[in-house]
Design an enzyme around this catalytic site. Structure first.
Site, PDB file in Angstrom:
ATOM      1  N   SER A  86       1.287  -1.303  -0.035  1.00 39.12           N
ATOM      2  CA  SER A  86      -0.371   0.250   0.054  1.00 39.12           C
ATOM      3  C   SER A  86       1.036   1.396   0.698  1.00 39.12           C
ATOM      4  O   SER A  86       0.515   2.182   0.291  1.00 39.12           O
ATOM      5  CB  SER A  86      -0.467  -0.026   1.190  1.00 39.12           C
ATOM      6  OG  SER A  86      -1.667  -1.319   1.358  1.00 39.12           O
ATOM      7  N   TYR A 135       5.295   4.529  -3.157  1.00 38.86           N
ATOM      8  CA  TYR A 135       6.327   4.909  -3.619  1.00 38.86           C
ATOM      9  C   TYR A 135       7.411   3.454  -4.243  1.00 38.86           C
ATOM     10  O   TYR A 135       7.403   3.131  -5.716  1.00 38.86           O
ATOM     11  CB  TYR A 135       7.362   4.876  -2.597  1.00 38.86           C
ATOM     12  CG  TYR A 135       9.050   5.922  -3.799  1.00 38.86           C
ATOM     13  CD1 TYR A 135       9.246   7.031  -4.548  1.00 38.86           C
ATOM     14  CD2 TYR A 135       9.883   4.734  -4.156  1.00 38.86           C
ATOM     15  CE1 TYR A 135      10.361   7.108  -4.765  1.00 38.86           C
ATOM     16  CE2 TYR A 135      11.064   4.986  -4.732  1.00 38.86           C
ATOM     17  CZ  TYR A 135      11.174   6.368  -5.405  1.00 38.86           C
ATOM     18  OH  TYR A 135      12.367   6.763  -5.964  1.00 38.86           O
ATOM     19  N   ASP A 195      10.165  -7.697   0.479  1.00 36.11           N
ATOM     20  CA  ASP A 195      10.779  -6.547   1.768  1.00 36.11           C
ATOM     21  C   ASP A 195      12.477  -6.669   1.597  1.00 36.11           C
ATOM     22  O   ASP A 195      12.991  -7.322   0.634  1.00 36.11           O
ATOM     23  CB  ASP A 195      10.505  -7.932   3.082  1.00 36.11           C
ATOM     24  CG  ASP A 195      10.605  -7.114   3.942  1.00 36.11           C
ATOM     25  OD1 ASP A 195       9.994  -6.232   4.282  1.00 36.11           O
ATOM     26  OD2 ASP A 195      11.391  -7.725   4.606  1.00 36.11           O
ATOM     27  N   THR A 196      12.473  -5.442   1.950  1.00 36.44           N
ATOM     28  CA  THR A 196      14.234  -4.675   2.382  1.00 36.44           C
ATOM     29  C   THR A 196      14.519  -4.490   3.717  1.00 36.44           C
ATOM     30  O   THR A 196      13.714  -4.111   4.339  1.00 36.44           O
ATOM     31  CB  THR A 196      13.702  -3.755   1.059  1.00 36.44           C
ATOM     32  OG1 THR A 196      13.503  -3.487  -0.305  1.00 36.44           O
ATOM     33  CG2 THR A 196      15.203  -2.243   1.268  1.00 36.44           C
ATOM     34  N   GLY A 215      12.401   6.202   3.287  1.00 33.85           N
ATOM     35  CA  GLY A 215      12.333   5.239   4.790  1.00 33.85           C
ATOM     36  C   GLY A 215      14.703   5.738   4.504  1.00 33.85           C
ATOM     37  O   GLY A 215      14.253   6.830   5.233  1.00 33.85           O
ATOM     38  N   TYR A 216      15.086   5.175   4.667  1.00 31.67           N
ATOM     39  CA  TYR A 216      16.399   5.650   4.870  1.00 31.67           C
ATOM     40  C   TYR A 216      16.777   6.563   3.229  1.00 31.67           C
ATOM     41  O   TYR A 216      18.627   6.508   3.802  1.00 31.67           O
ATOM     42  CB  TYR A 216      17.360   3.958   5.127  1.00 31.67           C
ATOM     43  CG  TYR A 216      16.686   3.757   6.560  1.00 31.67           C
ATOM     44  CD1 TYR A 216      16.695   4.715   7.833  1.00 31.67           C
ATOM     45  CD2 TYR A 216      15.811   2.470   6.666  1.00 31.67           C
ATOM     46  CE1 TYR A 216      16.469   3.817   8.886  1.00 31.67           C
ATOM     47  CE2 TYR A 216      15.510   2.238   7.673  1.00 31.67           C
ATOM     48  CZ  TYR A 216      15.696   2.828   8.760  1.00 31.67           C
ATOM     49  OH  TYR A 216      14.804   2.316  10.068  1.00 31.67           O
ATOM     50  N   ASP A 217      15.888   6.377   2.420  1.00 33.71           N
ATOM     51  CA  ASP A 217      16.985   6.762   1.371  1.00 33.71           C
ATOM     52  C   ASP A 217      17.921   8.203   1.543  1.00 33.71           C
ATOM     53  O   ASP A 217      18.999   8.477   0.330  1.00 33.71           O
ATOM     54  CB  ASP A 217      16.202   7.375  -0.079  1.00 33.71           C
ATOM     55  CG  ASP A 217      15.589   6.405  -0.582  1.00 33.71           C
ATOM     56  OD1 ASP A 217      15.757   5.040   0.221  1.00 33.71           O
ATOM     57  OD2 ASP A 217      14.297   6.055  -0.905  1.00 33.71           O
ATOM     58  N   HIS A 234      18.380  -1.871  -5.138  1.00 36.23           N
ATOM     59  CA  HIS A 234      18.069  -3.306  -4.946  1.00 36.23           C
ATOM     60  C   HIS A 234      17.024  -3.329  -5.168  1.00 36.23           C
ATOM     61  O   HIS A 234      16.714  -4.470  -5.444  1.00 36.23           O
ATOM     62  CB  HIS A 234      18.213  -2.899  -3.495  1.00 36.23           C
ATOM     63  CG  HIS A 234      17.661  -1.874  -2.616  1.00 36.23           C
ATOM     64  ND1 HIS A 234      17.944  -0.802  -2.665  1.00 36.23           N
ATOM     65  CD2 HIS A 234      17.160  -2.084  -1.886  1.00 36.23           C
ATOM     66  CE1 HIS A 234      17.233  -0.038  -1.805  1.00 36.23           C
ATOM     67  NE2 HIS A 234      16.273  -0.273  -1.456  1.00 36.23           N
ATOM     68  N   ARG A 235      15.951  -2.469  -5.278  1.00 38.31           N
ATOM     69  CA  ARG A 235      14.738  -3.425  -5.629  1.00 38.31           C
ATOM     70  C   ARG A 235      14.661  -3.725  -6.383  1.00 38.31           C
ATOM     71  O   ARG A 235      14.313  -4.676  -7.691  1.00 38.31           O
ATOM     72  CB  ARG A 235      13.253  -2.387  -5.345  1.00 38.31           C
ATOM     73  CG  ARG A 235      11.805  -3.330  -5.638  1.00 38.31           C
ATOM     74  CD  ARG A 235      10.855  -1.846  -4.686  1.00 38.31           C
ATOM     75  NE  ARG A 235      10.939  -1.861  -3.679  1.00 38.31           N
ATOM     76  CZ  ARG A 235      10.988  -1.024  -2.677  1.00 38.31           C
ATOM     77  NH1 ARG A 235      11.599  -0.422  -3.220  1.00 38.31           N
ATOM     78  NH2 ARG A 235      11.244  -1.515  -1.632  1.00 38.31           N
TER      79      ARG A 235
END
Length: 206
Positions: free
Chosen positions: A8, A11, A70-71, A155-157, A182-183
């Site tokens: 959901s 991004y 999942d990351t 996130g941590y971007d 990574h994705r």
């Protein structure tokens, strides 16, 4: 062909949609299109555990092929943290900014790029309603900046710089990030399976 992105998160949905549209004529949905769907809690210690659980559950419940991912962000100097706590590092109800603030606090005494090295690990799963699945893994290595830079991403971007890049993920254009993240790497490895699904779908329709 119908496919559901098991997320959901705006991004993540946008990034995965962009990838799928490049491959062919998928009818793309996300969990935002199924407000009554209840997603299982993420309790795995590895990205693979969570992605597989999410993918198989959603595929069965929604009776559709599903892409789930999942990351986790790993910092070796912090013994792999945030790791499985990446989404809850500063607490269950904390926001992304809180998680980034806690990470910076934990790394205050680490000064060199070597000491601040980190990597994202992503697992993507393509799952069917019958329980069949394909999985792939993408890793992006880099280091953590000592302050936030950039306003894109999530996130941590805004803290993560890929080696050989002078910009954080939050400063990169979506086009660039969608090629090197990574994705993106994990999704690209699923291309043969997705193309095969499309071809079989077209044959069955004809």
């Amino acid at each position: 062909m119908k496919i559901v992105i098991a997320s959901s998160h705006g991004y993540k949905i946008r990034e995965t949609k962009t990838f799928l549209k490049q491959l062919g004529s998928f009818d793309i949905f996300s969990l935002a299109d199924f407000p009554d769907y209840y997603a299982p809690k993420e309790i795995g210690s590895l990205p693979e555990d969570n992605a597989l659980a999410k993918g198989l559950h959603a595929a069965k419940e929604l009776n559709s092929w599903v892409i789930a991912d999942d990351t986790m962000l790993m910092v070796p100097a912090l013994n792999g943290l945030p790791g499985k706590f990446s989404a809850t590092f500063a607490g269950e109800d904390a926001c992304d900014k809180d998680h980034r603030k806690k990470l910076l606090q934990e790394m205050q005494s680490l000064e060199s790029i070597v000491d601040r090295s980190a990597y994202f690990e992503c697992c993507v799963v393509l799952a069917s309603p019958e329980g069949k699945f394909f999985k792939s893994r993408g890793i992006c290595e880099g280091y953590i900046s000592n302050h936030e830079k950039g306003s894109s991403g999530f996130g941590y971007d805004s803290l993560f710089l890929k080696y050989d890049y002078k910009q954080t993920f939050a400063e990169l254009s979506e086009d660039v990030k969608n090629q090197v993240s990574h994705r993106a790497k994990a999704l690209q490895k699923l291309t043969p399976y997705l193309q095969d699904l499309l071809e079989k779908h077209l044959v069955s329709r004809n």
